[in-house]
Design a protein around this motif. Structure first.
Motif, PDB file in Angstrom:
ATOM      1  N   ILE A  55      -7.353   4.420   2.289  1.00  0.00           N
ATOM      2  CA  ILE A  55      -6.536   3.267   2.320  1.00  0.00           C
ATOM      3  C   ILE A  55      -5.064   3.862   2.619  1.00  0.00           C
ATOM      4  O   ILE A  55      -4.502   4.633   2.032  1.00  0.00           O
ATOM      5  N   VAL A  56      -4.487   3.640   3.640  1.00  0.00           N
ATOM      6  CA  VAL A  56      -3.202   4.073   4.263  1.00  0.00           C
ATOM      7  C   VAL A  56      -2.157   3.342   3.588  1.00  0.00           C
ATOM      8  O   VAL A  56      -1.241   3.819   3.290  1.00  0.00           O
ATOM      9  N   ARG A  57      -2.072   1.886   3.791  1.00  0.00           N
ATOM     10  CA  ARG A  57      -0.993   1.103   3.297  1.00  0.00           C
ATOM     11  C   ARG A  57      -2.196  -0.186   2.464  1.00  0.00           C
ATOM     12  O   ARG A  57      -2.750  -0.717   3.187  1.00  0.00           O
ATOM     13  N   LYS A  58      -1.619  -0.620   1.303  1.00  0.00           N
ATOM     14  CA  LYS A  58      -2.186  -1.599   0.633  1.00  0.00           C
ATOM     15  C   LYS A  58      -1.074  -2.810   0.993  1.00  0.00           C
ATOM     16  O   LYS A  58      -0.050  -2.834   0.845  1.00  0.00           O
ATOM     17  N   GLY A  59      -1.799  -3.977   1.676  1.00  0.00           N
ATOM     18  CA  GLY A  59      -1.107  -5.188   2.305  1.00  0.00           C
ATOM     19  C   GLY A  59      -1.531  -6.300   1.974  1.00  0.00           C
ATOM     20  O   GLY A  59      -2.287  -6.675   0.817  1.00  0.00           O
ATOM     21  N   ALA A  60      -1.773  -7.234   2.954  1.00  0.00           N
ATOM     22  CA  ALA A  60      -2.102  -8.459   2.908  1.00  0.00           C
ATOM     23  C   ALA A  60      -3.512  -8.726   2.587  1.00  0.00           C
ATOM     24  O   ALA A  60      -4.149  -9.512   1.873  1.00  0.00           O
ATOM     25  N   GLY A  61      -4.414  -7.734   3.282  1.00  0.00           N
ATOM     26  CA  GLY A  61      -5.619  -7.807   3.254  1.00  0.00           C
ATOM     27  C   GLY A  61      -6.436  -7.140   1.713  1.00  0.00           C
ATOM     28  O   GLY A  61      -5.620  -6.127   1.426  1.00  0.00           O
ATOM     29  N   ASP A  62      -7.243  -7.588   1.153  1.00  0.00           N
ATOM     30  CA  ASP A  62      -7.857  -7.156  -0.172  1.00  0.00           C
ATOM     31  C   ASP A  62      -8.262  -5.665   0.242  1.00  0.00           C
ATOM     32  O   ASP A  62      -9.217  -5.580   0.840  1.00  0.00           O
ATOM     33  N   PRO A  63      -7.715  -4.630  -0.491  1.00  0.00           N
ATOM     34  CA  PRO A  63      -8.199  -3.314  -0.234  1.00  0.00           C
ATOM     35  C   PRO A  63      -9.402  -2.871  -1.094  1.00  0.00           C
ATOM     36  O   PRO A  63     -10.131  -2.018  -0.663  1.00  0.00           O
TER      37      PRO A  63
END
Length: 206
Positions: free
Chosen positions: A194-202
């Motif tokens: 996971i490079v960036r946690k954002g809008a999509g559920d990681p």
């Protein structure tokens, strides 16, 4: 001065979509909404557009640009994807994820990470973007519209036009947009990262 395109969010007007795509094909750089937040986009072969995105966002050469694709058939032309990775990506798209994968020879070298030879790809769940991609017939080279020194992307089309009137050639507005960029998952190695946690559920990749 940037052109302003008012597009219906559910039933994008074909005439307006055609005007936006003509602008992109002619070497233009646009700001456009997605299912996560606004993005900057241009044609894949537009070297000047790429340089303009770097300038607007103050990006270095290690930044992963994204090819925003219409579907899996298009995505498969530009990245190498194993069966296991295919299943993982398929389950999460269309949606608010960007995947970093090894690029094929179809991707211009200037878009690749200099060491990893990877590129970002995504398939958005957004009717206006899908209409643009269908008309364009190829992915949009894109990057999140996150301005230097700002913590969140802008959300309102006319405000983007005011801020970037002389930096972009067009602004596509289909109503207020989200503020959270995509979740970025690097699938180029043995394990998802996971490079960036954002809008999509990681969580599905953790």
């Amino acid at each position: 001065m940037a052109r302003y395109f008012d597009v219906h969010p559910d039933n994008p007007q074909r005439r307006v979509i055609g005007q936006v795509v003509d602008l992109v094909r002619g070497g233009g750089l646009i700001a456009y909404p997605t299912d996560s937040c606004f993005a900057l986009g241009c044609a894949i072969g537009n070297a000047e557009g790429l340089a303009r995105i770097r300038t607007i966002r103050r990006l270095d050469d290690r930044h992963h640009f994204t090819l925003v694709c219409a579907d899996f058939a298009q995505l498969g032309q530009f990245v190498q994807i194993s069966n296991a990775v295919f299943r993982a990506v398929k389950a999460a798209t269309p949606g608010q994820y960007t995947f970093i994968l090894p690029a094929t020879k179809e991707v211009p070298r200037r878009l690749l990470h200099p060491k990893k030879k990877t590129v970002g790809v995504r398939i958005p769940d957004h009717r206006v973007v899908q209409a643009l991609l269908a008309e364009l017939g190829e992915p949009l080279l894109s990057s999140t519209l996150l301005l230097p020194d700002e913590e969140a992307p802008p959300t309102i089309g006319w405000e983007i036009k005011e801020a970037l009137d002389h930096a972009v050639d067009g602004v596509v507005d289909s109503g207020e947009c989200g503020t959270e960029p995509t979740t970025v998952v690097d699938l180029s190695g043995p394990e998802p990262e996971i490079v960036r946690k954002g809008a999509g559920d990681p969580s599905r990749f953790e």
